[in-house]
Write an enzyme that holds these catalytic residues in place. Structure first.
Site, mmCIF file in Angstrom:
data_model
loop_
_atom_site.group_PDB
_atom_site.id
_atom_site.type_symbol
_atom_site.label_atom_id
_atom_site.label_comp_id
_atom_site.label_asym_id
_atom_site.label_seq_id
_atom_site.Cartn_x
_atom_site.Cartn_y
_atom_site.Cartn_z
ATOM 1 N N ALA A 35 4.947 1.606 0.756
ATOM 2 C CA ALA A 35 5.743 0.764 -0.143
ATOM 3 C C ALA A 35 5.775 1.359 -1.545
ATOM 4 O O ALA A 35 6.830 1.374 -2.204
ATOM 5 C CB ALA A 35 5.184 -0.652 -0.175
ATOM 6 N N HIS A 36 4.639 1.856 -2.012
ATOM 7 C CA HIS A 36 4.612 2.533 -3.313
ATOM 8 C C HIS A 36 5.528 3.753 -3.294
ATOM 9 O O HIS A 36 6.289 3.999 -4.226
ATOM 10 C CB HIS A 36 3.181 2.963 -3.653
ATOM 11 N N ARG A 37 5.448 4.525 -2.205
ATOM 12 C CA ARG A 37 6.239 5.755 -2.109
ATOM 13 C C ARG A 37 7.738 5.453 -2.054
ATOM 14 O O ARG A 37 8.541 6.157 -2.660
ATOM 15 C CB ARG A 37 5.799 6.543 -0.873
ATOM 16 N N GLU A 49 0.645 4.329 -9.220
ATOM 17 C CA GLU A 49 0.427 2.992 -9.783
ATOM 18 C C GLU A 49 0.942 2.823 -11.211
ATOM 19 O O GLU A 49 1.425 1.753 -11.586
ATOM 20 C CB GLU A 49 -1.052 2.628 -9.722
ATOM 21 N N ARG A 69 0.815 -1.207 0.000
ATOM 22 C CA ARG A 69 0.000 0.000 0.000
ATOM 23 C C ARG A 69 0.851 1.260 0.000
ATOM 24 O O ARG A 69 1.938 1.253 -0.590
ATOM 25 C CB ARG A 69 -1.027 -0.029 1.132
#
Length: 203
Positions: free
Chosen positions: A37-39, A89, A34
């Site tokens: 982790a994406h950042r 994304e 979420r």
């Protein structure tokens, strides 16, 4: 009705024929992934400690019980709102090669474009079924970035027929949430005018 079961690692040909509205189930490896982790990947350039090529992620902050230093038990694993990851994304899909993005609610134009370009899917898991979803996790294989705390840890899960998952963006770039917005907005004015006729006497 044919029951679609996808098994990781997923290839383009496994998902090309799936369309928005189709229902599928996932067997294999699924990683919770979420906001942070994406950042870390996109904004900070940190390499993910999990290989997602041909894989599946779930936008979720699960509740996990630690059994001992090496073993965990999934207690609850409900999806979180996917739109929070929209700004990351497109690049996330391009960098990781992930094929399934699972979450709650729809995603926008950037994810839509990435799904078309890289042959991926966004799927919706029905909200309110977090405890049931946990029964589809056979075991937690690994836990990475535990320094982020339970919700943001990358929980690597072995799942069996995890679902139902509803295709909301397909590999052709169709986005059922955006299509429905257009249809509902077109109907809204007609419904509004009918209501006005009935309550117009109210001043």
């Amino acid at each position: 009705m044919t029951k679609h079961i996808l098994m990781t690692p997923i290839k383009d040909e496994d998902i090309n024929a799936l369309k928005v509205g189709d229902i599928v189930y996932l067997t294999g490896i699924m990683v919770t992934c979420r906001d942070v982790a994406h950042r870390r990947l996109i904004e900070h350039g940190r390499e993910l400690p999990v290989n997602l090529e041909g894989g599946a992620i779930l936008h979720a902050g699960p509740i996990v019980k630690q059994m001992d230093d090496q073993h965990y038990e999934m207690i609850s694993i409900g999806p979180t709102t996917s739109m929070r990851m929209e700004k990351f994304e497109k690049e996330f899909i391009a960098q990781t090669g992930v094929k399934l993005i699972i979450g709650k609610g729809g995603m926008g134009a950037q994810t839509q474009a990435a799904c078309k370009e890289h042959k991926a899917l966004h799927l919706v898991y029905p909200a309110g079924n977090a405890v049931f979803a946990a029964t589809k996790v056979k075991r937690i294989v690994d836990a990475q970035w535990t320094d982020l705390g339970m919700p943001e840890t990358l929980w690597v899960c072995e799942v069996e027929e995890f679902g139902p998952l509803i295709v909301s963006i397909d590999t052709e770039g169709r986005n059922v949430f955006e299509e429905n917005k257009i249809r509902y907005n077109a109907r809204k004015e007609e419904v509004y005018q009918n209501i006005i006729k009935e309550v117009g006497f109210i001043k």
